[in-house]
Design a protein around this motif. Structure first.
Motif, short mmCIF file in Angstrom:
data_model
loop_
_atom_site.label_atom_id
_atom_site.label_comp_id
_atom_site.label_asym_id
_atom_site.label_seq_id
_atom_site.Cartn_x
_atom_site.Cartn_y
_atom_site.Cartn_z
N TYR A 81 -11.16 25.44 -11.09
CA TYR A 81 -11.96 26.43 -10.37
C TYR A 81 -11.94 26.11 -8.88
CZ TYR A 81 -13.77 28.10 -14.83
OH TYR A 81 -13.88 28.62 -16.09
N ALA A 82 -12.02 27.14 -8.07
CA ALA A 82 -11.98 26.99 -6.62
C ALA A 82 -13.07 26.02 -6.16
CB ALA A 82 -12.16 28.35 -5.94
N GLY A 83 -12.70 25.17 -5.21
CA GLY A 83 -13.63 24.19 -4.68
C GLY A 83 -13.53 22.84 -5.36
N GLN A 84 -12.95 22.80 -6.55
CA GLN A 84 -12.78 21.53 -7.23
C GLN A 84 -11.52 20.82 -6.72
OE1 GLN A 84 -12.83 22.81 -11.37
NE2 GLN A 84 -15.05 22.52 -11.51
N GLU A 85 -11.23 19.67 -7.29
CA GLU A 85 -10.03 18.93 -6.88
C GLU A 85 -9.12 18.69 -8.08
OE1 GLU A 85 -11.49 14.29 -7.00
OE2 GLU A 85 -11.95 15.45 -5.20
N ALA A 86 -7.84 18.56 -7.78
CA ALA A 86 -6.84 18.29 -8.80
C ALA A 86 -6.06 17.05 -8.42
CB ALA A 86 -5.89 19.48 -8.96
N VAL A 110 4.09 21.13 2.42
CA VAL A 110 4.00 19.71 2.09
C VAL A 110 2.52 19.30 2.14
CG1 VAL A 110 4.65 17.37 2.75
CG2 VAL A 110 6.29 19.23 3.00
N LEU A 111 2.01 18.84 1.01
CA LEU A 111 0.61 18.41 0.93
C LEU A 111 0.43 16.98 1.42
CD1 LEU A 111 -0.22 19.84 -2.62
CD2 LEU A 111 -0.69 20.90 -0.39
N ALA A 112 1.37 16.12 1.07
CA ALA A 112 1.27 14.71 1.45
C ALA A 112 2.57 14.00 1.15
CB ALA A 112 0.12 14.02 0.72
N THR A 113 2.82 12.91 1.84
CA THR A 113 3.93 12.01 1.56
C THR A 113 3.34 10.66 1.19
OG1 THR A 113 5.40 13.16 3.11
CG2 THR A 113 6.02 10.93 2.45
N VAL A 114 3.65 10.19 -0.03
CA VAL A 114 3.01 8.99 -0.58
C VAL A 114 4.09 7.99 -0.98
CG1 VAL A 114 1.43 8.10 -2.32
CG2 VAL A 114 1.12 10.43 -1.44
N ALA A 115 3.91 6.74 -0.55
CA ALA A 115 4.86 5.69 -0.90
C ALA A 115 4.80 5.39 -2.39
CB ALA A 115 4.56 4.42 -0.10
N LEU A 116 5.96 5.12 -2.98
CA LEU A 116 6.03 4.78 -4.40
C LEU A 116 5.46 3.39 -4.64
CD1 LEU A 116 9.57 6.10 -5.29
CD2 LEU A 116 7.49 6.68 -6.56
N GLN A 117 4.72 3.28 -5.73
CA GLN A 117 4.19 1.98 -6.18
C GLN A 117 4.55 1.84 -7.65
OE1 GLN A 117 2.75 -0.30 -4.27
NE2 GLN A 117 2.68 0.95 -2.42
N GLN A 118 5.49 0.92 -7.94
CA GLN A 118 5.94 0.71 -9.31
C GLN A 118 6.41 2.01 -9.96
OE1 GLN A 118 2.65 -1.33 -11.22
NE2 GLN A 118 3.33 -3.31 -10.46
N VAL A 125 -5.59 16.72 -4.51
CA VAL A 125 -5.76 17.96 -3.75
C VAL A 125 -7.24 18.33 -3.81
CG1 VAL A 125 -5.07 20.36 -3.47
CG2 VAL A 125 -3.45 18.69 -4.37
N LYS A 126 -7.90 18.34 -2.67
CA LYS A 126 -9.33 18.64 -2.62
C LYS A 126 -9.55 20.09 -2.17
CE LYS A 126 -10.68 13.86 -1.72
NZ LYS A 126 -11.44 12.93 -0.85
N GLY A 127 -10.66 20.66 -2.61
CA GLY A 127 -11.00 22.01 -2.19
C GLY A 127 -9.98 23.04 -2.62
N LEU A 128 -9.65 23.06 -3.91
CA LEU A 128 -8.67 24.02 -4.42
C LEU A 128 -9.09 25.45 -4.07
CD1 LEU A 128 -8.08 22.55 -7.98
CD2 LEU A 128 -6.34 22.76 -6.19
N LEU A 185 -29.33 27.84 -10.42
CA LEU A 185 -27.95 28.32 -10.29
C LEU A 185 -27.01 27.31 -10.94
CD1 LEU A 185 -26.30 29.98 -7.25
CD2 LEU A 185 -25.14 28.10 -8.36
N GLU A 186 -26.20 27.79 -11.87
CA GLU A 186 -25.18 26.97 -12.51
C GLU A 186 -23.82 27.55 -12.16
OE1 GLU A 186 -26.10 27.07 -16.61
OE2 GLU A 186 -27.87 25.77 -16.44
N ALA A 187 -22.91 26.69 -11.72
CA ALA A 187 -21.62 27.19 -11.24
C ALA A 187 -20.48 26.32 -11.74
CB ALA A 187 -21.60 27.25 -9.72
N LEU A 188 -19.38 26.97 -12.10
CA LEU A 188 -18.10 26.30 -12.32
C LEU A 188 -17.28 26.50 -11.06
CD1 LEU A 188 -17.33 27.47 -15.98
CD2 LEU A 188 -18.12 25.22 -15.24
N GLY A 189 -16.99 25.40 -10.38
CA GLY A 189 -16.37 25.50 -9.08
C GLY A 189 -17.40 25.34 -7.99
#
Length: 198
Positions: A81-86, A110-118, A125-128, A185-189
């Motif tokens: 849901y929008a506002g969540q993170e993946a 490009v969202l990010a460049t991340v060095a490989l670890q093993q 991704v925040k704030g979908l 108020l109950e919300a998904l997202g």
């Protein structure tokens, strides 16, 4: 005659072979002047020399070790849901421990460049935003591994779902009087903007 000169990186030494006439003569091999067969990707000058008291001969050629093509897989977990993170997690499978970095993408962005670890890397991704996302990951390669790109993974993110629930079971009012009704108020997202009651 030299053979086995077109190879792909495996993480193990790649030795050339040769046939002789007559068959079965002893041979020595050198690779760029060294007797140890090479492991790393690249080009190497090969010289095979007959070692026999009754025969003399040699052959030359070039041993080429191509970069290996690793397998790159992407998995996604987290909110839809929008506002969540993946969480995007990528794993690279290769003949040896890979170096370098991974680029996480949403479509062409490009969202990010991340060095490989093993052999793995993760990006959150925040704030979908609501809509269809096209997540993928690309590997930049290193000295022995070729560049590669994962398949695109479609990821649907829904708009927030908002539900209003009364905080108390009931509210009784006399005609013409005022009262206070509390709502929960109950919300998904993560909904944005003002809340209007009608």
């Amino acid at each position: 005659t030299l053979a086995g000169l077109d190879r792909t990186y495996t993480g193990s030494p790649c030795a050339a072979t040769a046939t002789t006439v007559p068959a079965g003569l002893n041979l020595t091999f050198t690779y760029n002047g060294q007797t140890t067969p090479p492991t790393a990707a690249g080009s190497y000058a090969v010289v095979a020399t007959v070692q026999d008291s009754n025969y003399v001969g040699s052959a030359t050629g070039t041993l080429v070790i191509q970069k290996a093509l690793p397998v790159l897989m992407l998995s996604i977990s987290g909110g839809t849901y929008a506002g969540q993170e993946a969480s995007l997690t990528a794993r690279l499978t290769a003949p040896s421990a890979p170096g370098g970095a991974l680029r996480f993408l949403d479509g062409d962005t490009v969202l990010a460049t991340v060095a490989l670890q093993q052999g793995a890397a993760t990006h959150v991704v925040k704030g979908l935003t609501a809509g269809l996302h096209s997540f993928s990951v690309a590997y930049e390669g290193d000295a022995n591994l070729a560049t590669t790109h994962s398949t695109v993974t479609p990821y649907q993110v829904s708009s927030p779902v908002v539900t209003l629930q009364p905080a108390q079971a009931s509210l009784e009012l006399a005609a013409g009087s005022a009262g206070r009704l509390s709502l929960r108020l109950e919300a998904l997202g993560t909904p944005q903007g003002p809340l209007s009651l009608h």
